[in-house]
Design a protein around this motif. Sequence first.
Motif, PDB file in Angstrom:
ATOM      1  N   GLU A 108      93.606  10.981  42.964  1.00  0.00           N
ATOM      2  CA  GLU A 108      93.260  12.020  41.999  1.00  0.00           C
ATOM      3  C   GLU A 108      94.423  12.968  41.736  1.00  0.00           C
ATOM      4  O   GLU A 108      94.676  13.343  40.578  1.00  0.00           O
ATOM      5  CB  GLU A 108      92.034  12.793  42.496  1.00  0.00           C
ATOM      6  CG  GLU A 108      90.744  11.987  42.408  1.00  0.00           C
ATOM      7  CD  GLU A 108      89.577  12.619  43.128  1.00  0.00           C
ATOM      8  OE1 GLU A 108      88.421  12.224  42.877  1.00  0.00           O
ATOM      9  OE2 GLU A 108      89.815  13.527  43.971  1.00  0.00           O
ATOM     10  N   LEU A 136      87.011   2.313  37.222  1.00  0.00           N
ATOM     11  CA  LEU A 136      85.971   2.718  38.170  1.00  0.00           C
ATOM     12  C   LEU A 136      85.272   1.472  38.700  1.00  0.00           C
ATOM     13  O   LEU A 136      84.603   0.758  37.960  1.00  0.00           O
ATOM     14  CB  LEU A 136      84.971   3.625  37.461  1.00  0.00           C
ATOM     15  CG  LEU A 136      83.926   4.340  38.305  1.00  0.00           C
ATOM     16  CD1 LEU A 136      84.585   5.360  39.222  1.00  0.00           C
ATOM     17  CD2 LEU A 136      82.901   5.029  37.412  1.00  0.00           C
ATOM     18  N   ASN A 137      85.456   1.189  39.980  1.00  0.00           N
ATOM     19  CA  ASN A 137      84.772   0.063  40.618  1.00  0.00           C
ATOM     20  C   ASN A 137      83.320   0.468  40.864  1.00  0.00           C
ATOM     21  O   ASN A 137      83.048   1.397  41.627  1.00  0.00           O
ATOM     22  CB  ASN A 137      85.458  -0.290  41.939  1.00  0.00           C
ATOM     23  CG  ASN A 137      84.847  -1.522  42.599  1.00  0.00           C
ATOM     24  OD1 ASN A 137      83.803  -2.026  42.182  1.00  0.00           O
ATOM     25  ND2 ASN A 137      85.489  -2.005  43.645  1.00  0.00           N
ATOM     26  N   CYS A 138      82.393  -0.222  40.216  1.00  0.00           N
ATOM     27  CA  CYS A 138      80.981   0.187  40.276  1.00  0.00           C
ATOM     28  C   CYS A 138      80.135  -0.674  41.203  1.00  0.00           C
ATOM     29  O   CYS A 138      78.905  -0.564  41.182  1.00  0.00           O
ATOM     30  CB  CYS A 138      80.385   0.169  38.870  1.00  0.00           C
ATOM     31  SG  CYS A 138      81.122   1.393  37.770  1.00  0.00           S
ATOM     32  N   ARG A 141      78.059   1.497  43.264  1.00  0.00           N
ATOM     33  CA  ARG A 141      77.450   2.590  42.517  1.00  0.00           C
ATOM     34  C   ARG A 141      76.169   2.178  41.796  1.00  0.00           C
ATOM     35  O   ARG A 141      75.479   3.032  41.238  1.00  0.00           O
ATOM     36  CB  ARG A 141      78.450   3.148  41.497  1.00  0.00           C
ATOM     37  CG  ARG A 141      79.723   3.709  42.120  1.00  0.00           C
ATOM     38  CD  ARG A 141      80.754   4.037  41.057  1.00  0.00           C
ATOM     39  NE  ARG A 141      82.008   4.493  41.639  1.00  0.00           N
ATOM     40  CZ  ARG A 141      82.373   5.769  41.718  1.00  0.00           C
ATOM     41  NH1 ARG A 141      81.567   6.707  41.249  1.00  0.00           N
ATOM     42  NH2 ARG A 141      83.524   6.108  42.254  1.00  0.00           N
ATOM     43  N   CYS A 157      85.327   2.301  32.733  1.00  0.00           N
ATOM     44  CA  CYS A 157      86.308   3.370  32.612  1.00  0.00           C
ATOM     45  C   CYS A 157      85.636   4.723  32.787  1.00  0.00           C
ATOM     46  O   CYS A 157      84.650   5.022  32.112  1.00  0.00           O
ATOM     47  CB  CYS A 157      86.998   3.323  31.249  1.00  0.00           C
ATOM     48  SG  CYS A 157      88.206   2.007  31.090  1.00  0.00           S
ATOM     49  N   ALA A 158      86.158   5.522  33.702  1.00  0.00           N
ATOM     50  CA  ALA A 158      85.744   6.917  33.811  1.00  0.00           C
ATOM     51  C   ALA A 158      86.635   7.708  32.865  1.00  0.00           C
ATOM     52  O   ALA A 158      87.860   7.534  32.860  1.00  0.00           O
ATOM     53  CB  ALA A 158      85.910   7.409  35.243  1.00  0.00           C
ATOM     54  N   ILE A 183      85.436  10.882  37.803  1.00  0.00           N
ATOM     55  CA  ILE A 183      85.260   9.754  38.720  1.00  0.00           C
ATOM     56  C   ILE A 183      83.930   9.830  39.449  1.00  0.00           C
ATOM     57  O   ILE A 183      83.223   8.835  39.595  1.00  0.00           O
ATOM     58  CB  ILE A 183      86.423   9.706  39.729  1.00  0.00           C
ATOM     59  CG1 ILE A 183      87.730   9.341  39.019  1.00  0.00           C
ATOM     60  CG2 ILE A 183      86.141   8.695  40.843  1.00  0.00           C
ATOM     61  CD1 ILE A 183      88.952   9.409  39.901  1.00  0.00           C
ATOM     62  N   THR A 184      83.549  11.022  39.900  1.00  0.00           N
ATOM     63  CA  THR A 184      82.358  11.157  40.742  1.00  0.00           C
ATOM     64  C   THR A 184      81.053  11.188  39.962  1.00  0.00           C
ATOM     65  O   THR A 184      79.997  10.893  40.529  1.00  0.00           O
ATOM     66  CB  THR A 184      82.442  12.422  41.608  1.00  0.00           C
ATOM     67  OG1 THR A 184      82.626  13.572  40.760  1.00  0.00           O
ATOM     68  CG2 THR A 184      83.606  12.332  42.580  1.00  0.00           C
ATOM     69  N   SER A 186      80.093   9.194  37.812  1.00  0.00           N
ATOM     70  CA  SER A 186      79.647   7.807  37.599  1.00  0.00           C
ATOM     71  C   SER A 186      79.009   7.631  36.222  1.00  0.00           C
ATOM     72  O   SER A 186      77.937   7.055  36.068  1.00  0.00           O
ATOM     73  CB  SER A 186      78.648   7.385  38.692  1.00  0.00           C
ATOM     74  OG  SER A 186      79.252   7.433  39.956  1.00  0.00           O
ATOM     75  N   PRO A 188      80.264   5.917  33.183  1.00  0.00           N
ATOM     76  CA  PRO A 188      81.301   5.129  32.527  1.00  0.00           C
ATOM     77  C   PRO A 188      81.295   5.292  31.017  1.00  0.00           C
ATOM     78  O   PRO A 188      80.245   5.272  30.378  1.00  0.00           O
ATOM     79  CB  PRO A 188      80.949   3.684  32.919  1.00  0.00           C
ATOM     80  CG  PRO A 188      80.115   3.828  34.135  1.00  0.00           C
ATOM     81  CD  PRO A 188      79.337   5.095  33.946  1.00  0.00           C
ATOM     82  N   SER A 204      94.627  -0.247  41.244  1.00  0.00           N
ATOM     83  CA  SER A 204      94.090   0.705  42.212  1.00  0.00           C
ATOM     84  C   SER A 204      94.977   0.735  43.455  1.00  0.00           C
ATOM     85  O   SER A 204      95.420  -0.320  43.923  1.00  0.00           O
ATOM     86  CB  SER A 204      92.664   0.320  42.622  1.00  0.00           C
ATOM     87  OG  SER A 204      92.224   1.087  43.733  1.00  0.00           O
TER      88      SER A 204
END
Length: 266
Positions: A108, A136-138, A141, A157-158, A183-184, A186, A188, A204
Amino acid sequence: MKLVTEFRCGGVCVAWSFDHLVMDGSSLWQFMCSWSEICRGLSISMPPTHDRFFEQQHEQFSSITPTSSLSYVFEEVSNGMEAKIFEFDDGTIERLKFLASGSFSAFEVVASQVWIALCKARHLPASQKTSHQLPLNCRSRLSTPLLAGYFGNCVFCALAESTAGELVTGGLPFTGAVVHEAITRSNPFSKGVTDGVDTWGGSSPRFPMYSLDFGWGKPAAVRHATKLWNGFCFYDPSPRGGKAIEVTVFLPPETMAKFSEKVKTN
């Protein structure tokens, strides 16, 4: 596609390409790690999971069939772009965290520093809206998390958005909060990239690039061969290890010269 090149010095380069319609970055590196384990005569530590149980749980997937018509328009986006790698070592990252005055991750604060430097290098007006789209790896999530070895795509994408003035004036504390919130939350979202204004992130620092060993030892370097569009950044782990991050940035030469000065933290 894979290509192996042997050099006179005894070094070896392994190159490959893949289609993002087939897999995301997490699956790519799962495949590469499995390939390197097989080369060393080991069992695959994380067998791939091809179960698509979520397609059966959600009705909207039932309307998607292999015969659905899809059309694509490919454009040459790398003309005139220059690529340069910037390394943020452990000491630099700790300094950025201190300046950010928040509980932000290494990724970040590095993404924030890059975004601020790009606004300065591009001389964006204070009122100019700008975004940084981050992968963003979901997998973990989802309401029903995917299995660890899931092979396919589960990345979105965030979208972090602000104005250039707010980012430059607010510095790392403000920009870090914007990136962290994107990012947090969630949520997208993706939009087109405005040339010379927006920024797009890929890869990443968590990918196990330097864990690969085909029987010749760990790699000395892992690089991206394809040049992308204005403002695209790859965030990768550094061969130094630790929290160090390498950022490959694509910019026009005149902007790159200014960015190289603005991104320095000392």
